[in-house]
Structures are given as structure tokens and as C-alpha cells.
Scaffold this active site. Structure first.
Site, PDB file in Angstrom:
ATOM      1  N   ASP A  10      64.009 -32.080  17.386  1.00  0.00           N
ATOM      2  CA  ASP A  10      63.609 -31.139  18.459  1.00  0.00           C
ATOM      3  C   ASP A  10      64.289 -31.360  19.810  1.00  0.00           C
ATOM      4  O   ASP A  10      64.336 -32.504  20.301  1.00  0.00           O
ATOM      5  CB  ASP A  10      62.102 -31.265  18.740  1.00  0.00           C
TER       6      ASP A  10
HETATM    7  N1  DQQ Z   1      58.825 -33.024  15.639  1.00  0.00           N
HETATM    8  C1  DQQ Z   1      57.865 -32.000  15.334  1.00  0.00           C
HETATM    9  C2  DQQ Z   1      56.882 -32.128  16.443  1.00  0.00           C
HETATM   10  C3  DQQ Z   1      56.816 -33.578  16.682  1.00  0.00           C
HETATM   11  C4  DQQ Z   1      58.239 -34.008  16.496  1.00  0.00           C
HETATM   12  C5  DQQ Z   1      58.491 -30.650  15.232  1.00  0.00           C
HETATM   13  C6  DQQ Z   1      58.405 -35.373  15.884  1.00  0.00           C
HETATM   14  O1  DQQ Z   1      55.620 -31.583  16.119  1.00  0.00           O
HETATM   15  O2  DQQ Z   1      56.320 -33.867  17.966  1.00  0.00           O
HETATM   16  O3  DQQ Z   1      59.722 -30.668  14.584  1.00  0.00           O
HETATM   17  O4  DQQ Z   1      59.768 -35.725  15.757  1.00  0.00           O
END
Ligand code: DQQ
Length: 593
Positions: free
Chosen positions: A75
């Protein structure tokens, strides 16, 4: 019916039987409805997460998309503009090419194109984040003070208990804001008794309401109902939960990475998160953990009640509008005051396997940041690559003389680096008489299912026409991006596909026929535009000026570097005219991390 939905599916909430039940129900529901998720996201691979790459493979690395030198990324976090510098933080595994050991990597830029990598900004170190520093957002407080809200993991797998923390720059006079402090009064927000602290994450940028309260959202779920909880605070430190969530929706599962922002009904400017009132709509975007795709609605933020109500023109649920119908997840937008625009970033995961990723030594890219505006029709968003990308345009070719494409005809676009290019084209046609009928049975299908039935080689009436990208000399490999117009009851339906089915000769890849419908008045327009950003292993396409966007990750073996070709094609009985086409070789940024 495909069962591709999630053979690499994982949930952070290991061990929760109720959640597994939800997954099963959603799996059955969604596969029945032919709604397919993007697979290959961040699975747990305990044995691989700290395997250092011996060699970082250059084949398939992108040239002008954001990538660190090696390892896993997911992300985008806390994108912001501060004192002349763009900051991008992102979820990063410093030790391997699969998800794990996650820290907040940090890069800075003055132009959103060239990037300089800094030391990770937020890493697990305190009781309130010792098992992980997960996603979050930035807010610029009055006095020009940035603050980051992020999710800390306080208890590791199988539970992964989640709380919301804040971090502030150690030194505001450092232009790069290299060092971030996590004050001891963290966590700011913990799940209330009875709430699901294992599904409680990804705080949004906060906005300042007229009442003087800061407000922000946290993604969650209650059984299978996706939820965006609302929290408010006078001082950004003491937060209380509003009685009701700002919005929720049954049968959508966990809402990750919510994004909530205003858009203007008129004009071409983006809006700061705190803008409300006349001429403003709001957008709520959520990332669906169960299928790994996102949907958004356009609606009204009822400020007095702190409720968000989607317009009745926006489908609120699985079949809702998507910012992108391809490899696109955990997107996050920010307001850029330097250019008065809202810009959205998104992670594009891989469509290969964890074993491929370990062998490559890297996984994940960020897509090109896009400006985001409300369509003048008020019903959907329009996205377009940030204008700075055009500084990378090099050698240019144009197709002149309005080339005609009869059925089965294709024309090569010569003179550019087809594996690394930016292409803009407008197609037109004389009539919709020959449009194929839209089978009423397909009303039950999503666009992807129709595209998998009606691929680029299936002859049609008006279309398929479009681009063949990353094509090998003898067409053993190619990724077509194309339109097809159908005649439905009292209307026409325009399908846009980006089809990875024949993209590579390599076995074991995920090759979806990604697709979305394009909401335009095709009968009046009789033309449609397409822009594709082609970059070795990604084809990022914008249909009808960004009303429908699709990004595909593909791994050609023959159509690589100078052996890649680009064509325009038509495989429908209605003759298609290439009204204009311009294509550019794309240069590499001078600095990429
Ligand atoms: N990636 C998810 C989120 C979390 C993060 C979404 C963890 O919900 O916070 O891809 O790497």
C-alpha cells in the site's frame, strides 16, 4: 465460472472461524455472480519473508513506475505535499520479496516522477506497534504541521490486534522530514469492548469540521458487514468514537484503506479534505479484503449527522464502480495545494506467484499517480496521469490521414519503444447499426466475465477495436486493450477490456480478462478515446478520458524490450477510423529511489 477469486487469499485475522464463514459465504456469492477479485496480494509466507534476493532480475521491472530497488512493496501510505516536497511512504519488506517484516519506507520527490529513497520512517519498536506498522494517512494541521495516523499491531499472529497511532516529524526544518517520532501517549484509538480489534485499521486523512472537531475514519467489519467507523477529536490526541459509523454495507466484508474526500461539481480543481457545502459531493472508496478489489460511491456527506449517503446513481456494494478494474488496491488520495488537485496513488500487485517473486527479488509497483475529478455528469470519477508524466515523453510518432481499420485489420505503430510507451488514440465509427445484441443473461455477469467470453479474437460488430500492446512479432504474446459496443434494450453498452489471457508464454501466471463498462453516450459521440501507459510488465489504461481505467500486470517472454510491438486493430464488421494517434517512447526518470 472461474474460481480464481482467491487461491492466494489470506486474511490478517487468522483463526477467526466466523470470519472464515464470511469468506466462504462471500466466495460462494461472488463466484456465483461472476465477480472475480484480483489475486496475488500479500499472503503470509513465513519461510520466505526474510529470504534476501541473490540477484534482482531486471526483466519485467518497470522503467517509469515507482519501484524501490528490490523487495516487496504494497500500500501507498500518507502521500502528502509539504513545503515543496512530495512524500510517498509505503508498506515495505526490507528483507524479502513477499509480504512480511513490514515497515513504512519513505521516498521524496519534487515532481512525482524522480524519487529519492530515505531511511524507513516508521518501524515497529514500541508496545503499540511492535508487531507491525500498517497503513495510514497524513494530515497537515494548522501551523503547517504534518502528522501521520497509522495502524500499529500490538499482538502478533494469529490475532494481529490493531490500534491507531500517530507519528510526527522530529525536525520540521528538515526539508525531507526524514525522522518521525512516535510519542509515548500512543495509541490514540483502540477498539471498544465488543468490537473487532483484529479488523480495525487504516485511518484516513482527518478533516476539520465547522464545529471545530477533527474527524477521521477507521476501516472495520462486523461479521460480514463492512464498516467505516468515525472518530472525532478537538486536539488530535483525545479521540472519541461517533455513535454510528459514517457508513457501512452488509455482505462486503472487511473494509481496508477507506478513503473519503470531497469533489467539486464544477471546474477542474481538487478539494482539500475539509471542504464541504454547496457544489460539493463526497466520495467513499473502500478496499475489499475478501476479493482484493475496491469500489467507490459518489454521495452526500450529511455533516450535521456525520453520515454519508451514496447517491442512488451509485451502486453500493460488490457491483459498485471501481477506480480501476485491474491490478489496483489500497489506493489513497491526497490534496496537492501546489497544483490545486487531488492526486490518487495505488499499489499494483503482481500476477505471478510468490516463487516468481522470490526469484525476481522484487514484487509490487505503485501505479502512476492520477489526478482525480468528478465527471460533469456527477455520477462517476475521471482519472488522468499527473501532467508531470509528460516530461518523460521522448520520441513521438503520430498516425495521420485518419487510418481506416476494416475487420481483421491491424496497423503497427512503428518508431517508438513499444515496451516503454505512452499512447493516446481516438477511434471513431459511422454507425452503431452493427452493434451486437447484449444477451439479457449477461445482466447477471460482471464485465470481466463478458470480456472472457468476448475476447479480442472473437469477431464482432462495433468492435473489438483498440490497441495490441506488448505484442511479439508473430503474436504469440500480446495484451489487447479494447472496446466493444453492444446494443441493449433502449441503450448501448460499451465494454472496455484489458485482457492478459495471451500476455505471456510462461506457465502458472494469473491472466485475467479485466474489464469494466464505460459510461458515455456512445450513440451521440460515435467516438471514444484510449490512453495506455505501457511499461514492461504493466499496461495502465484510461478509457474515455479516464472514466474507466484498467491496469494489467503481465510478463511477456518474447515481447520484451526492443522485441515488443504495438498495433491498433479492429476485429468488428463496422469500419473503425483512427481519428488521431500519438505515441511516445518514455524515458526513464533520472532518479528512481
Ligand atoms: N495492507 C492492507 C491494510 C493493512 C496493510 C491493505 C498491511 O489493511 O494495513 O492492503 O500491509
Amino acid at each position: 465460472m472461474s474460481s480464481k477469486i482467491s487461491h492466494k487469499y489470506h486474511s490478517y485475522e487468522y483463526g477467526s472461524t466466523s470470519f472464515l464463514l464470511v469468506v466462504l459465504i462471500l466466495f460462494i456469492t461472488t463466484t456465483t455472480l461472476y465477480i472475480h477479485g484480483v489475486e496475488a496480494s500479500h499472503d503470509f509466507h513465513y519461510n520466505l519473508q526474510s529470504v534476501e534476493a541473490e540477484n534482482v532480475s531486471q526483466l519485467h521491472r518497470t522503467s517509469y513506475h515507482f519501484q524501490p530497488k528490490q523487495n516487496w512493496i504494497n500500500d501507498p501510505n500518507a502521500p502528502m505535499y509539504y513545503n515543496g516536497i512530495y512524500h510517498l511512504f509505503y508498506q515495505y519488506n526490507p528483507k524479502g520479496a513477499v509480504w512480511g517484516n513490514i515497515v513504512w519506507a519513505h521516498s521524496v520527490s519534487t515532481d512525482l516522477i524522480n524519487w529519492k529513497a530515505l531511511e524507513p520512517a516508521i518501524v515497529p519498536s514500541k508496545p503499540f506497534d511492535q508487531y507491525g506498522c500498517w497503513s495510514g494517512s497524513a494530515t497537515i494541521l494548522p501551523g503547517n504541521k504534518p502528522v501521520i495516523l497509522y495502524t500499529g499491531i500490538t499482538e502478533g499472529p494469529p490475532k494481529n490486534v490493531q490500534v491507531q497511532n500517530y507519528a510526527i516529524p522530529a525536525n520540521l526544518s528538515d526539508p525531507y522530514l526524514r525522522e518521525w517520532i512516535k510519542p509515548d501517549n500512543n495509541p490514540l484509538v483502540v477498539a471498544n469492548n465488543g468490537e473487532n480489534g483484529t479488523a480495525f485499521r487504516d485511518p484516513t486523512t482527518a478533516w476539520l469540521s465547522k464545529s471545530g472537531y477533527w474527524k477521521m475514519l477507521v476501516g472495520s467489519r462486523d461479521n460480514d458487514t463492512g464498516i467505516a467507523y468515525l472518530y472525532k477529536s478537538k486536539d488530535f490526541v483525545n479521540w472519541t468514537k461517533a455513535k454510528d459509523p459514517i457508513h457501512s454495507k452488509p455482505e462486503t466484508g472487511m473494509w481496508e484503506c477507506p478513503d473519503f474526500f470531497p469533489v467539486s461539481l464544477k471546474g477542474v480543481n481538487g478539494l482539500d479534505a475539509s471542504v464541504t457545502g454547496e457544489g460539493v459531493k463526497h466520495v467513499l472508496k473502500v478496499s475489499l479484503d475478501v476479493t482484493r478489489y475496491e469500489y467507490y460511491t459518489v454521495g452526500t456527506y450529511v455533516t450535521e449527522e456525520d453520515r454519508y449517503v451514496p447517491d442512488n446513481t451509485s451502486v453500493d456494494g460488490w457491483a459498485g464502480l471501481r477506480l480501476d478494474y485491474g491490478n489496483f488496491y489500497a489506493s489513497k488520495s491526497f490534496f496537492d495545494p501546489a497544483k490545486n488537485r487531488r492526486v490518487i496513488w495505488s499499489w499494483a500487485n503482481e500476477s505471478d506467484t510468490a516463487a516468481h517473486d522470490v526469484a525476481k527479488g522484487w514484487a509490487g509497483i505503485q501505479l502512476i499517480p492520477r489526478t482525480i475529478l468528478l465527471d460533469p455528469n456527477g455520477k462517476q470519477l475521471m482519472q488522468w496521469p499527473v501532467q508531470e508524466l509528460e516530461t518523460l515523453r521522448g520520441a513521438k510518432v503520430v498516425l495521420t490521414d485518419k487510418q481506416m481499420l476494416v475487420m481483421g485489420h491491424r496497423i503497427e505503430v512503428n518508431g517508438i519503444t513499444a515496451a516503454q510507451a505512452d499512447v493516446e488514440v481516438t477511434f471513431s465509427f459511422g454507425s452503431l447499426e452493427k452493434a451486437e445484441p447484449f444477451d439479457p443473461e449477461w445482466l447477471e455477469y460482471d464485465a470481466q466475465k463478458i470480456c472472457s467470453l468476448k475476447g479480442s479474437t472473437v469477431q464482432g460488430g462495433v468492435g473489438p477495436f483498440g490497441l495490441l500492446t506488448l505484442a511479439s512479432q508473430e503474436l504469440e504474446e500480446y495484451t489487447p486493450v479494447f472496446f466493444r459496443v453492444f446494443k441493449a434494450q433502449n441503450t448501448h453498452k460499451v465494454l472496455m477490456c484489458s485482457d492478459a489471457t495471451r500476455s505471456s508464454l510462461t506457465e502458472g501466471l494469473y491472466r485475467p480478462s479485466f474489464a469494466g463498462f464505460v459510461d458515455v453516450d456512445i450513440a451521440a459521440d460515435k467516438q471514444i478515446s484510449l490512453r495506455s501507459l505501457i511499461d514492461n510488465s504493466v499496461v495502465e489504461s484510461f478509457g474515455a478520458r479516464g472514466r474507466t481505467c484498467i491496469s494489467s500486470r503481465v510478463y511477456p517472454t518474447l515481447a520484451v524490450y526492443e522485441n515488443a510491438h504495438l498495433y491498433v486493430f479492429n476485429n468488428g464488421s463496422e469500419t473503425i477510423t483512427v481519428e488521431n494517434l500519438a505515441a511516445w517512447s518514455m524515458k526513464k526518470p533520472l532518479h528512481m529511489n
